[in-house]
Design an enzyme around this catalytic site. Structure first.
Site, PDB file in Angstrom:
ATOM      1  N   CYS A  12      26.472  -1.146  30.981  1.00 39.90           N
ATOM      2  CA  CYS A  12      25.565  -1.433  31.786  1.00 39.90           C
ATOM      3  C   CYS A  12      25.021   0.312  32.547  1.00 39.90           C
ATOM      4  O   CYS A  12      26.294   0.464  33.113  1.00 39.90           O
ATOM      5  CB  CYS A  12      25.144  -2.339  33.117  1.00 39.90           C
ATOM      6  SG  CYS A  12      23.861  -2.021  34.180  1.00 39.90           S
ATOM      7  N   LEU A  13      24.103   0.814  32.894  1.00 40.72           N
ATOM      8  CA  LEU A  13      24.643   1.852  33.844  1.00 40.72           C
ATOM      9  C   LEU A  13      24.642   1.888  35.272  1.00 40.72           C
ATOM     10  O   LEU A  13      25.592   2.942  35.475  1.00 40.72           O
ATOM     11  CB  LEU A  13      23.272   3.278  33.623  1.00 40.72           C
ATOM     12  CG  LEU A  13      23.009   3.298  32.296  1.00 40.72           C
ATOM     13  CD1 LEU A  13      21.256   4.366  31.673  1.00 40.72           C
ATOM     14  CD2 LEU A  13      24.102   3.867  31.002  1.00 40.72           C
ATOM     15  N   GLN A  50      17.582  -0.107  39.531  1.00 42.97           N
ATOM     16  CA  GLN A  50      18.524   0.419  39.035  1.00 42.97           C
ATOM     17  C   GLN A  50      18.209   2.406  39.688  1.00 42.97           C
ATOM     18  O   GLN A  50      19.868   3.037  39.980  1.00 42.97           O
ATOM     19  CB  GLN A  50      18.490   0.646  37.649  1.00 42.97           C
ATOM     20  CG  GLN A  50      19.553  -0.688  37.334  1.00 42.97           C
ATOM     21  CD  GLN A  50      20.093  -0.231  35.141  1.00 42.97           C
ATOM     22  OE1 GLN A  50      19.494  -0.523  34.824  1.00 42.97           O
ATOM     23  NE2 GLN A  50      21.358  -0.212  35.606  1.00 42.97           N
ATOM     24  N   GLY A 101      18.966   1.400  28.104  1.00 44.53           N
ATOM     25  CA  GLY A 101      17.642   1.380  28.792  1.00 44.53           C
ATOM     26  C   GLY A 101      17.576   1.474  30.344  1.00 44.53           C
ATOM     27  O   GLY A 101      19.140   1.569  30.252  1.00 44.53           O
ATOM     28  N   HIS A 153      17.750  -7.694  35.954  1.00 44.64           N
ATOM     29  CA  HIS A 153      17.674  -6.097  36.500  1.00 44.64           C
ATOM     30  C   HIS A 153      16.308  -6.483  37.651  1.00 44.64           C
ATOM     31  O   HIS A 153      16.623  -6.444  38.665  1.00 44.64           O
ATOM     32  CB  HIS A 153      17.640  -5.259  35.823  1.00 44.64           C
ATOM     33  CG  HIS A 153      18.883  -4.479  35.838  1.00 44.64           C
ATOM     34  ND1 HIS A 153      19.860  -4.538  36.286  1.00 44.64           N
ATOM     35  CD2 HIS A 153      19.273  -3.554  34.439  1.00 44.64           C
ATOM     36  CE1 HIS A 153      21.297  -3.678  36.065  1.00 44.64           C
ATOM     37  NE2 HIS A 153      20.585  -3.608  34.691  1.00 44.64           N
ATOM     38  N   HIS A 166      17.901  -8.413  28.956  1.00 48.16           N
ATOM     39  CA  HIS A 166      19.309  -7.688  29.792  1.00 48.16           C
ATOM     40  C   HIS A 166      18.466  -6.962  31.029  1.00 48.16           C
ATOM     41  O   HIS A 166      18.333  -6.608  32.141  1.00 48.16           O
ATOM     42  CB  HIS A 166      19.911  -6.420  29.152  1.00 48.16           C
ATOM     43  CG  HIS A 166      20.938  -5.470  30.282  1.00 48.16           C
ATOM     44  ND1 HIS A 166      22.513  -5.918  30.236  1.00 48.16           N
ATOM     45  CD2 HIS A 166      20.992  -4.692  31.064  1.00 48.16           C
ATOM     46  CE1 HIS A 166      23.009  -4.837  30.600  1.00 48.16           C
ATOM     47  NE2 HIS A 166      22.428  -4.265  31.824  1.00 48.16           N
ATOM     48  N   GLU A 167      16.981  -6.417  30.791  1.00 48.08           N
ATOM     49  CA  GLU A 167      16.367  -5.025  32.013  1.00 48.08           C
ATOM     50  C   GLU A 167      15.412  -6.254  32.095  1.00 48.08           C
ATOM     51  O   GLU A 167      15.648  -5.714  33.882  1.00 48.08           O
ATOM     52  CB  GLU A 167      15.650  -4.338  30.808  1.00 48.08           C
ATOM     53  CG  GLU A 167      16.454  -3.042  29.996  1.00 48.08           C
ATOM     54  CD  GLU A 167      17.586  -2.528  31.003  1.00 48.08           C
ATOM     55  OE1 GLU A 167      17.788  -2.728  32.541  1.00 48.08           O
ATOM     56  OE2 GLU A 167      18.416  -1.995  29.802  1.00 48.08           O
TER      57      GLU A 167
HETATM   58  O1  K1U Z   1      21.386  -0.212  32.938  1.00 48.79           O
HETATM   59  C1  K1U Z   1      21.329  -0.001  31.876  1.00 48.79           C
HETATM   60  O2  K1U Z   1      20.598  -1.479  32.162  1.00 48.79           O
HETATM   61  C2  K1U Z   1      20.976   0.371  30.189  1.00 48.79           C
HETATM   62  C3  K1U Z   1      22.056  -0.811  29.143  1.00 48.79           C
HETATM   63  C4  K1U Z   1      21.087  -0.883  28.780  1.00 48.79           C
HETATM   64  C5  K1U Z   1      21.852  -2.395  27.037  1.00 48.79           C
HETATM   65  C6  K1U Z   1      22.818  -1.613  26.765  1.00 48.79           C
HETATM   66  C7  K1U Z   1      23.313  -2.714  25.395  1.00 48.79           C
HETATM   67  C8  K1U Z   1      23.064  -4.056  26.082  1.00 48.79           C
HETATM   68  C9  K1U Z   1      22.402  -4.642  26.333  1.00 48.79           C
HETATM   69  C10 K1U Z   1      21.635  -3.062  27.603  1.00 48.79           C
HETATM   70  C11 K1U Z   1      22.955   0.825  28.551  1.00 48.79           C
HETATM   71  O3  K1U Z   1      22.446   1.331  27.915  1.00 48.79           O
HETATM   72  S1  K1U Z   1      24.738   1.325  28.504  1.00 48.79           S
HETATM   73  C12 K1U Z   1      24.313   2.255  27.810  1.00 48.79           C
HETATM   74  C13 K1U Z   1      24.708   1.544  26.557  1.00 48.79           C
HETATM   75  O4  K1U Z   1      24.815   0.752  25.696  1.00 48.79           O
HETATM   76  C14 K1U Z   1      24.252   3.272  24.970  1.00 48.79           C
HETATM   77  C15 K1U Z   1      24.637   4.724  25.937  1.00 48.79           C
HETATM   78  C16 K1U Z   1      24.535   5.478  24.534  1.00 48.79           C
HETATM   79  C17 K1U Z   1      23.853   5.295  23.692  1.00 48.79           C
HETATM   80  C18 K1U Z   1      24.401   3.801  22.703  1.00 48.79           C
HETATM   81  C19 K1U Z   1      24.578   3.134  23.939  1.00 48.79           C
HETATM   82 ZN    ZN Z   2      21.824  -2.524  33.301  1.00 48.80          ZN
END
Ligand code: K1U
Ligand code: ZN
Length: 167
Positions: free
Chosen positions: A91-92, A51, A46, A137, A133-134
């Site tokens: 979260c990235l 972000q 996401g 943000h 979560h998004e």
């Molecule tokens: O930064 C963000 O908002 C994105 C975040 C979204 C998220 C993931 C898990 C739970 C809630 C919200 C991410 O993508 S973190 C990276 C991640 O979880 C992932 C990356 C690659 C493959 C699978 C998962």
């Molecule tokens: Zn996030």
């Protein structure tokens, strides 16, 4: 392909509340495309516009395994929620940190698509978690802010150490 820099917590710009999109036009579709390139490259499931330093109410999600089901939500609103679930989140903007957060188990979200058409979606599981979560943000909330003060202090120390190692 355009990769946008992702703001890193505790950057204060992550606390900016995003403004509604008045018209879904080519500028917004370009933003969605650049956000998608950035999310897939990270990689993440996401991304929210704040972000990448853009304070508009745009989020994208792709939780599919082949990474070919991009969902775009413009001006998203949660119009119904039920149940409670604890799910590990990442979260990235907070790299390397995964913590459990309590959220609604099922939600209904209303949004505009990339053509500007309104739609509603019922979501549960990871999709519901990601949408919540998004949308946080867009309100300037980062998931670690739901954790105890002690956990937040430990996370900040860990991120500072990581950032020193990168420099
Ligand atoms: O930064 C963000 O908002 C994105 C975040 C979204 C998220 C993931 C898990 C739970 C809630 C919200 C991410 O993508 S973190 C990276 C991640 O979880 C992932 C990356 C690659 C493959 C699978 C998962
Ligand atoms: Zn996030």
């Amino acid at each position: 392909m355009a990769l946008l820099p992702i703001l890193q917590y505790p950057d204060p710009r992550l606390h900016t509340v995003a403004a509604p999109v008045a018209a879904v036009n080519e500028e917004i579709r370009r933003l969605v495309k650049d956000m998608a390139d950035t999310m897939y490259a990270a990689p993440g499931v996401g991304l929210a516009a704040p972000q990448v330093d853009v304070y508009r109410r745009v989020i994208i999600i792709d939780i599919s395994e082949p990474r070919d089901q991009l969902r775009v939500f413009i001006n998203p609103e949660i119009v119904a929620r039920s149940g409670v679930s604890d799910c590990e989140e990442g979260c990235l903007s907070v790299p390397g940190i995964f913590e459990k957060v309590t959220r609604a188990e099922r939600i209904t979200v209303r949004a505009l698509d990339v053509q500007g058409a309104s739609f509603e979606l019922n979501a549960d599981g990871l999709l519901a978690v990601c949408i919540q979560h998004e949308i946080d943000h867009l309100e300037g909330i980062v998931f670690v802010e739901y954790l105890s003060r002690l956990k937040q202090q430990r996370i900040l120390a860990k991120l500072k150490k990581q950032q020193r190692q990168v420099m």
